[in-house]
Structures are given as structure tokens and as C-alpha cells.
Write an enzyme that holds these catalytic residues in place. Structure first.
Site, mmCIF file in Angstrom:
data_model
loop_
_atom_site.group_PDB
_atom_site.id
_atom_site.type_symbol
_atom_site.label_atom_id
_atom_site.label_comp_id
_atom_site.label_asym_id
_atom_site.label_seq_id
_atom_site.Cartn_x
_atom_site.Cartn_y
_atom_site.Cartn_z
ATOM 1 N N CYS A 42 0.841 -1.207 0.000
ATOM 2 C CA CYS A 42 0.000 0.000 0.000
ATOM 3 C C CYS A 42 0.877 1.260 0.000
ATOM 4 C CB CYS A 42 -0.926 0.000 1.221
ATOM 5 S SG CYS A 42 -2.029 1.422 1.242
ATOM 6 N N CYS A 46 0.228 4.912 6.952
ATOM 7 C CA CYS A 46 -0.390 4.719 8.271
ATOM 8 C C CYS A 46 0.624 4.028 9.200
ATOM 9 C CB CYS A 46 -1.657 3.882 8.141
ATOM 10 S SG CYS A 46 -2.754 4.483 6.828
ATOM 11 N N CYS A 49 0.490 0.300 10.299
ATOM 12 C CA CYS A 49 0.053 -0.728 9.351
ATOM 13 C C CYS A 49 1.186 -1.530 8.716
ATOM 14 C CB CYS A 49 -0.792 -0.076 8.254
ATOM 15 S SG CYS A 49 -1.419 -1.312 7.101
ATOM 16 N N CYS A 86 -16.343 -9.628 5.311
ATOM 17 C CA CYS A 86 -15.701 -8.355 4.974
ATOM 18 C C CYS A 86 -14.480 -8.607 4.102
ATOM 19 C CB CYS A 86 -15.247 -7.643 6.236
ATOM 20 S SG CYS A 86 -16.549 -7.455 7.436
ATOM 21 N N CYS A 117 -19.376 -6.718 3.227
ATOM 22 C CA CYS A 117 -18.699 -5.520 3.714
ATOM 23 C C CYS A 117 -17.385 -5.408 2.965
ATOM 24 C CB CYS A 117 -18.456 -5.652 5.215
ATOM 25 S SG CYS A 117 -17.462 -4.312 5.899
ATOM 26 N N CYS A 177 -19.445 1.530 8.593
ATOM 27 C CA CYS A 177 -18.645 0.918 9.660
ATOM 28 C C CYS A 177 -17.436 1.823 9.844
ATOM 29 C CB CYS A 177 -18.220 -0.486 9.229
ATOM 30 S SG CYS A 177 -17.011 -1.241 10.329
ATOM 31 N N ARG A 249 -17.565 -3.070 17.884
ATOM 32 C CA ARG A 249 -16.808 -4.293 17.571
ATOM 33 C C ARG A 249 -15.424 -4.303 18.193
ATOM 34 N NH1 ARG A 249 -16.889 -4.512 12.126
ATOM 35 N NH2 ARG A 249 -18.875 -5.541 12.368
HETATM 36 S S1 SF4 Z 1 -4.196 1.098 6.857
HETATM 37 FE FE1 SF4 Z 1 -2.554 0.050 5.696
HETATM 38 S S2 SF4 Z 1 -3.602 -0.772 3.919
HETATM 39 FE FE2 SF4 Z 1 -4.958 0.800 4.776
HETATM 40 S S3 SF4 Z 1 -4.417 2.702 3.754
HETATM 41 FE FE3 SF4 Z 1 -3.154 2.646 5.585
HETATM 42 S S4 SF4 Z 1 -1.219 1.678 4.927
HETATM 43 FE FE4 SF4 Z 1 -2.774 1.227 3.355
#
Ligand code: SF4
Length: 304
Positions: A42, A46, A49, A86, A117, A177, A249
Site C-alpha cells: 500500500c 499509516c 500498518c 468483509c 462488507c 462501519c 466491535r
Molecule cells: S491502513 Fe494500511 S492498507 Fe490501509 S491505507 Fe493505511 S497503509 Fe494502506
């Protein structure tokens, strides 16, 4: 809101339980299964993540799964007792033909008799409409944290972007959600800010995942000190009280949580869990352990 968070624990729990019982059958827990249909690679940053391409976490970037493979997983989830399936993709947003491929998955999963989902990143209004037409029941897009702390966690998309996507989802008639993550180094003030923002949306999200940070090696938050479990339970209780009709949740972080803490979360008004050995890329208690815990607590699966 601060006054709620600061209540003596027995008082907070009593209030949360009272609200829970007014709105739900307290022995019922909604069960969802989450499948990563497109893992890793990705472009977003974040900080929590393992799927961000920016961090060396050992998660390999994969392609979008084939339709048949997704439907096989959905059938297995249904057989294991899930009522909602999901599908998560590690994208900034769906591009090109990807959305149509996900729409085919949504339609296929729906035809199995499961609620559907998806969590695919940011959506435009037409994309949300297309997913709705394909049969999407729920869309997950978390606010993650408070507006004030947000910049410490993500810099590649804004809080406004998130609110816009939530608006498109709501306008398309898809159920929302939306929740967040705690234990990322935020203060109680930030946790309050997150719940205030969620509870101030024009309609409360029908489903509110409260995640405990899973500290994954290689991510910037890998060495974050663990959040006190009682503070986590307080967060769940405040979410229950302020969003009385939402399903709250217990999501990521259950693997590292004691069964006693999970039991306290159910008493605080949590009434949904993810079932299955994995949550996207991080471990989750297996269905057997969950079934056993639910049995010991006298809890049963909520009908769709
Ligand atoms: S949480 Fe992870 S998968 Fe989702 S946008 Fe952020 S870096 Fe990408």
C-alpha cells in the site's frame, strides 16, 4: 465526554450496561469474518500498518485475489458461523478495473446469503454508488484517531478525505462501519476526541470497531508501550454510551488481550467480534478459542 471517561469504573460500567440492555440483547454477539483480498504494497503511510510499502514488515505485496478463491473463503466463513463477510484491500483507493472485480466478489458473496462488507480505501461518490448496486451492505473506513492526533499517524491522506469518503458511502445508502485504534501513543484527550468525532457524525456509524494497536515489528509504532487494558475497556464503554444503537466491535488486538479483558469489553457493551485466525495480516484468536470463550460467557451469535 471527559466526565464519562473519568467516572469511577463501576459507575462507567453500570451506565454502559444500562445503555447496552436498552438497545440490544446483551447475550448476543455479531460475528464477522475479514478476508484480505489484496494484501500489502500500500502506498499510504499509516504508522500502525504492516501493509504499507514504506515499512519493512515482511508482508509481501500480492495481487487482487481471484473471484473463485474469495467465494471459497466466504463459503468456509459461513460454515463457521459468520453472518457477515468483509473484504479488505490495501489500496489508497480502488483504481481502473479493480472496482468492477470487487463488485463481482460482492455480488457473489451476497448470493451465498452473507451480508457483505468491504474496505478498499477512499471512494468517490460514483464508486460508492457502484458498490451499492453490486449489493454491498457495509463499507468500513475508519477515522483511526482524533483530528488532533491524526497527523502523527498518517500524512498521505487528510482527515477531511476520510470524512468525505464516509459521506459518499452514507449518501449511496451503504451502512457505515467506522471506528478507530487506541494504544498508538495518544492521550486520553485524543481518545475522547476520536469518540466525540464518531458520535458527532450526522448519523452514528452503525458499526464501530474499536481496535487495540497490534505492535508489528518494522512499523513506526512497533515499540509503543502497551495501553492499559482498563483504559481500553473504558474506551469501549464510552463508545457504547455515546453511540447507543451502534454495534461496537472488538477488532484488532484481541490476540494479545486476556480473556478476562475481552469479557470486560463485552460487559462494557462490545457486541461484535471478528472470527478467524487472521485479521488481514495480524493474528486473531482462532474460531475454536472464540467459540469456547463465548460458551463460557453464555454468549451466542447474533442473527443477521
Ligand atoms: S491502513 Fe494500511 S492498507 Fe490501509 S491505507 Fe493505511 S497503509 Fe494502506
Amino acid at each position: 465526554m471527559r466526565a464519562l471517561f473519568d467516572l469511577p469504573f463501576p459507575e462507567l460500567m453500570f451506565r454502559a450496561q444500562s445503555v447496552h440492555r436498552q438497545n440490544f440483547e446483551p447475550t448476543e454477539v455479531q460475528i464477522s469474518t475479514l478476508l484480505s483480498i489484496k494484501t500489502g504494497g500500500c502506498p499510504e503511510d499509516c504508522a500502525y500498518c504492516p501493509q504499507s510499502a514504506r515499512y519493512g514488515t515482511g508482508v509481501r505485496a500480492e495481487k487482487l485475489m481471484a473471484l473463485d478463491a474469495v467465494l471459497a473463503e466466504a463459503r468456509a466463513a459461513k460454515a463457521a458461523g459468520a453472518s457477515r463477510f468483509c473484504m479488505g484491500a490495501a489500496w489508497r483507493e480502488p483504481k481502473g478495473s479493480d472496482l468492477e472485480r470487487v463488485c463481482a466478489m460482492v455480488a457473489g458473496v451476497k448470493a451465498l446469503g452473507l451480508e457483505t462488507c468491504a474496505t478498499l480505501g477512499m471512494l468517490t461518490a460514483p464508486q460508492a454508488g457502484r458498490l451499492k448496486d453490486a449489493g454491498l451492505d457495509y463499507y468500513n473506513h475508519n477515522l483511526d484517531t482524533s483530528p488532533e492526533f491524526y497527523g502523527e499517524i498518517i500524512t498521505t491522506r487528510t482527515y477531511r478525505d476520510r470524512l468525505d469518503t464516509l459521506g459518499h458511502v452514507r449518501d449511496a445508502g451503504i451502512v457505515v462501519c467506522c471506528g478507530g485504534i487506541v494504544g498508538m501513543g495518544e492521550t486520553r484527550e485524543h481518545r475522547i476526541g476520536m469518540i466525540v468525532t464518531l458520535a458527532s457524525l450526522s448519523v452514528h456509524p452503525e458499526s464501530v470497531p474499536i481496535n487495540m494497536l497490534v505492535r508489528v515489528a518494522g512499523t513506526p509504532l512497533a515499540d509503543e508501550p502497551a495501553l492499559d487494558a482498563i483504559e481500553f475497556v473504558r474506551t469501549v464503554a464510552v463508545a457504547r454510551i455515546t453511540m447507543p444503537r451502534s454495534v461496537v466491535r472488538l477488532s484488532a488486538g484481541r490476540e494479545d488481550m486476556s480473556e478476562e479483558t475481552q469479557a470486560l469489553c463485552f460487559l462494557a457493551g462490545a457486541n461484535s467480534i471478528f472470527y478467524g485466525p487472521k485479521l488481514l495480516t495480524t493474528p486473531n484468536p482462532g474460531p475454536d478459542r472464540d467459540r469456547e470463550l463465548m460458551q463460557r460467557l453464555g454468549l451466542r451469535p447474533m442473527e443477521p
